[in-house]
Scaffold this motif. Structure first.
Motif, PDB file in Angstrom:
ATOM      1  N   THR A 286       0.791  -1.241   0.000  1.00 43.30           N
ATOM      2  CA  THR A 286       0.000   0.000   0.000  1.00 43.30           C
ATOM      3  C   THR A 286       0.821   1.288   0.000  1.00 43.30           C
ATOM      4  O   THR A 286       0.266   2.350  -0.295  1.00 43.30           O
ATOM      5  N   CYS A 287       2.093   1.197   0.315  1.00 45.56           N
ATOM      6  CA  CYS A 287       2.842   2.437   0.580  1.00 45.56           C
ATOM      7  C   CYS A 287       3.985   2.711  -0.385  1.00 45.56           C
ATOM      8  O   CYS A 287       4.786   3.627  -0.141  1.00 45.56           O
ATOM      9  N   GLY A 288       4.095   1.963  -1.474  1.00 43.52           N
ATOM     10  CA  GLY A 288       5.200   2.179  -2.402  1.00 43.52           C
ATOM     11  C   GLY A 288       5.200   3.567  -3.013  1.00 43.52           C
ATOM     12  O   GLY A 288       6.214   4.278  -2.989  1.00 43.52           O
ATOM     13  N   THR A 289       4.073   3.980  -3.567  1.00 43.47           N
ATOM     14  CA  THR A 289       4.003   5.316  -4.167  1.00 43.47           C
ATOM     15  C   THR A 289       4.033   6.402  -3.101  1.00 43.47           C
ATOM     16  O   THR A 289       4.527   7.506  -3.348  1.00 43.47           O
ATOM     17  N   LEU A 290       3.506   6.101  -1.903  1.00 43.31           N
ATOM     18  CA  LEU A 290       3.570   7.075  -0.806  1.00 43.31           C
ATOM     19  C   LEU A 290       5.014   7.360  -0.429  1.00 43.31           C
ATOM     20  O   LEU A 290       5.390   8.512  -0.170  1.00 43.31           O
ATOM     21  N   ALA A 291       5.848   6.321  -0.409  1.00 45.44           N
ATOM     22  CA  ALA A 291       7.269   6.515  -0.098  1.00 45.44           C
ATOM     23  C   ALA A 291       7.944   7.385  -1.148  1.00 45.44           C
ATOM     24  O   ALA A 291       8.803   8.215  -0.826  1.00 45.44           O
ATOM     25  N   LEU A 292       7.560   7.208  -2.412  1.00 47.57           N
ATOM     26  CA  LEU A 292       8.120   8.062  -3.466  1.00 47.57           C
ATOM     27  C   LEU A 292       7.724   9.515  -3.269  1.00 47.57           C
ATOM     28  O   LEU A 292       8.546  10.432  -3.402  1.00 47.57           O
ATOM     29  N   ARG A 293       6.445   9.747  -2.962  1.00 48.49           N
ATOM     30  CA  ARG A 293       5.973  11.123  -2.765  1.00 48.49           C
ATOM     31  C   ARG A 293       6.628  11.765  -1.548  1.00 48.49           C
ATOM     32  O   ARG A 293       6.974  12.947  -1.565  1.00 48.49           O
ATOM     33  N   ALA A 294       6.806  10.971  -0.493  1.00 43.36           N
ATOM     34  CA  ALA A 294       7.379  11.515   0.742  1.00 43.36           C
ATOM     35  C   ALA A 294       8.822  11.955   0.560  1.00 43.36           C
ATOM     36  O   ALA A 294       9.310  12.829   1.299  1.00 43.36           O
ATOM     37  N   THR A 295       9.519  11.377  -0.413  1.00 41.72           N
ATOM     38  CA  THR A 295      10.929  11.709  -0.635  1.00 41.72           C
ATOM     39  C   THR A 295      11.160  12.366  -1.996  1.00 41.72           C
ATOM     40  O   THR A 295      12.268  12.345  -2.513  1.00 41.72           O
ATOM     41  N   ARG A 296      10.118  12.973  -2.542  1.00 42.29           N
ATOM     42  CA  ARG A 296      10.244  13.558  -3.884  1.00 42.29           C
ATOM     43  C   ARG A 296      11.163  14.765  -3.917  1.00 42.29           C
ATOM     44  O   ARG A 296      11.641  15.149  -4.982  1.00 42.29           O
ATOM     45  N   ARG A 297      11.416  15.375  -2.776  1.00 36.17           N
ATOM     46  CA  ARG A 297      12.268  16.571  -2.752  1.00 36.17           C
ATOM     47  C   ARG A 297      13.743  16.239  -2.572  1.00 36.17           C
ATOM     48  O   ARG A 297      14.576  17.143  -2.534  1.00 36.17           O
ATOM     49  N   VAL A 298      14.062  14.957  -2.436  1.00 39.85           N
ATOM     50  CA  VAL A 298      15.468  14.573  -2.312  1.00 39.85           C
ATOM     51  C   VAL A 298      15.860  13.754  -3.533  1.00 39.85           C
ATOM     52  O   VAL A 298      15.002  13.258  -4.269  1.00 39.85           O
TER      53      VAL A 298
END
Length: 393
Positions: free
Chosen positions: A264-276
Motif C-alpha cells: 500500500t505504501c510504495g508510491t507514498l514513499a516516493l511522494r514523501a521523498t520527492r524533494r530529495v
C-alpha cells in the motif's frame, strides 16, 4: 491523428500497462497460494522427511541461480516479453510436476523447473516493465508493480492458509493447481493483451558489463541491502520464537504488517521523498535498516509486555527502508544499463537479490552463536551499502 504504423497508441499503451498489472497480480496470487507451503506439501503429500525435503528444495532452488547468466543475452536477442511468457510456462510446468511427484527425484525435478522459471522471470521482468512504462524515470512504475505483486501474494497466502485449515492435504493439492493455473493465466494475458512499444535503439553507451565498475558496484550495494529483506523474512520467526520466546502468533502478525505496508505504501514513499535525490533516498533506506537492527536488538532488553510493540515498530522501520531503497535501486539499474545490452545488465542485476536469498538462512543460523551477531552483520552490510552509494551522488 493516428499513430505511425507499428507504434502503439496512447490508449493501447494504457491498456498494456493495466493488463501487465493484472497479469502480474495473477502470477503472485497463485505464488502466494503455494510457495509458502512448498515444504509442507513435500512433507505431508509427497511424504518426504523434513530434512530430506528441505535439502531437496534447497538444492533445486540453488540450481535456478544459473539462469540469469543465460537469460540476459536471450532478452537482448528476442525482447523481454517472449522471455517472461516462457518463464510463466516453465513455472506452470514446474508447479504441475509437484502433483504427481513421488520421491526425491520427482521433487527435485519439479523444484528445478519452478526455480529456473522463477529466475528467468525476474531476469526479464524489469526490462518488460520498462518497455511497457515508456520513456522517463521508472521509479513510479516499479513501485506500482511492487505494490500489486505484494498485495496479491499476501492475499494468496491468506487464502492458502484458510484452504489448508479447511481441506488439509486436499487443500495443498488445490494450492498447487491454483499456482500452475495462475502462471498460465499470466502467460496468456501477456501474449494477448500486453504490447510494449518498439525496443529502444542503441544509445551509443559501452555495453561491456564486466568492465562497467559502476554497475557492478550497484549490484554489490543492492545485494548488501537485499540481505536485510531476506533475513527479515527467514530470521524474524527464529528471533521471535527461539531467542525472545515470543508468542507463537507474533511472527505471522509481523509478516502480515510488512506485506500490507509493501502493498500500500510504495508510491507514498516516493511522494514523501520527492524533494530529495534518488541516491539520498536510497541512503536513507540504508540508515533505516541500521535503525531496524538497533530496535530489534533493543527487544532483548524490554519487558515482555512491550515486546510486541517494539517488534511492530521494528517492522515498520524495515518496511520503510526497503521501500525507499528497493524501487529506486531497480530504477537506477535500468537507467545505467545501455540499451544495446539491457537484457544482460538487468539479468545480471538479479544476482543482487538471488545471492542474499541463499545466504539469509545461514545468517539467521548465527542466532545459535550469539543473539546479537546476525544484527551486527546485517547492520554492517547496510552501512557498507550507504557508504558505497557516495560514488553515485
Amino acid at each position: 491523428m493516428s499513430a505511425p504504423f507499428g507504434e502503439p497508441t496512447v490508449t493501447s499503451r494504457a491498456a498494456s500497462r493495466i493488463s501487465l498489472l493484472i497479469a502480474l497480480g495473477a502470477d503472485n496470487l497463485g505464488s502466494g497460494f503455494f510457495l509458502p507451503l512448498t515444504l509442507v506439501y513435500v512433507t505431508r503429500v509427497v511424504g518426504l522427511p523434513l530434512g530430506v525435503a528441505g535439502t531437496t528444495v534447497a538444492v533445486g532452488t540453488t540450481a535456478g541461480l544459473l539462469v540469469p547468466a543465460l537469460a540476459g543475452p536471450l532478452v537482448d536477442r528476442v525482447g523481454p516479453r517472449p522471455v517472461v511468457i516462457a518463464s510463466q510456462l516453465i513455472q506452470a510446468a514446474g508447479a504441475g510436476l509437484f502433483l504427481p511427484a513421488h520421491g526425491v527425484l520427482a521433487v527435485a525435478v519439479a523444484t528445478v523447473a519452478l526455480a529456473g522459471g522463477q529466475q528467468l522471470f525476474y531476469s526479464s521482468l524489469f526490462a518488460l516493465i520498462s518497455d511497457v512504462a515508456g520513456d522517463g524515470p521508472k521509479d513510479r512504475p516499479f513501485a506500482v508493480v511492487a505494490m500489486v505483486r505484494a498485495g496479491c501474494f499476501g492475499a494468496g497466502a491468506l487464502a492458502a492458509g484458510a484452504l489448508l485449515t479447511a481441506a488439509g492435504n486436499d487443500g495443498l493439492r488445490t494450492a498447487v493447481a491454483v499456482n500452475a493455473g495462475s502462471f498460465l493465466v499470466c502467460a496468456l494475458m501477456l501474449a494477448v493483451l500486453v504490447h510494449p512499444p518498439h525496443r529502444p535503439a542503441p544509445d551509443g553507451r559501452p555495453a561491456r558489463l564486466r568492465a562497467d565498475r559502476k554497475f557492478l558496484s550497484l549490484i554489490v550495494i543492492t545485494g548488501l541491502m537485499a540481505l536485510s529483506v531476506d533475513f527479515y523474512l527467514v530470521g524474524t520467526p527464529v528471533y521471535v520464537l527461539e531467542v525472545l520466546a515470543g508468542r507463537p502468533w507474533l511472527p505471522g502478525v509481523l509478516l502480515a504488517v510488512s506485506t500490507t505496508i509493501n502493498a500500500t505504501c510504495g508510491t507514498l514513499a516516493l511522494r514523501a521523498t520527492r524533494r530529495v535525490t534518488r541516491i539520498a533516498a536510497m541512503r536513507l533506506g540504508a540508515v533505516l535498516v541500521i535503525a531496524w537492527c538497533a530496535v530489534s536488538l533493543l527487544a532483548l532488553a524490554v519487558p515482555a509486555g512491550w515486546l510486541s510493540a517494539v517488534l511492530l515498530a521494528a517492522t515498520v522501520v524495515i518496511a520503510a527502508g526497503g521501500l525507499l531503497f528497493g524501487v529506486r535501486a531497480n530504477a537506477l539499474a535500468t537507467e545505467l544499463a545501455p540499451a544495446a545490452a539491457r537484457g544482460r545488465y538487468l539479468a545480471t542485476f538479479q544476482y543482487a537479490f538471488t545471492v542474499p536469498g541463499v545466504l539469509a538462512p545461514a545468517v539467521a543460523g548465527l542466532f545459535s552463536v550469539a543473539s546479537w551477531l546476525p544484527w551486527l552483520l546485517v547492520a554492517g552490510c547496510a552501512a557498507l551499502a550507504a557508504a558505497g552509494l557516495r560514488r553515485f551522488a
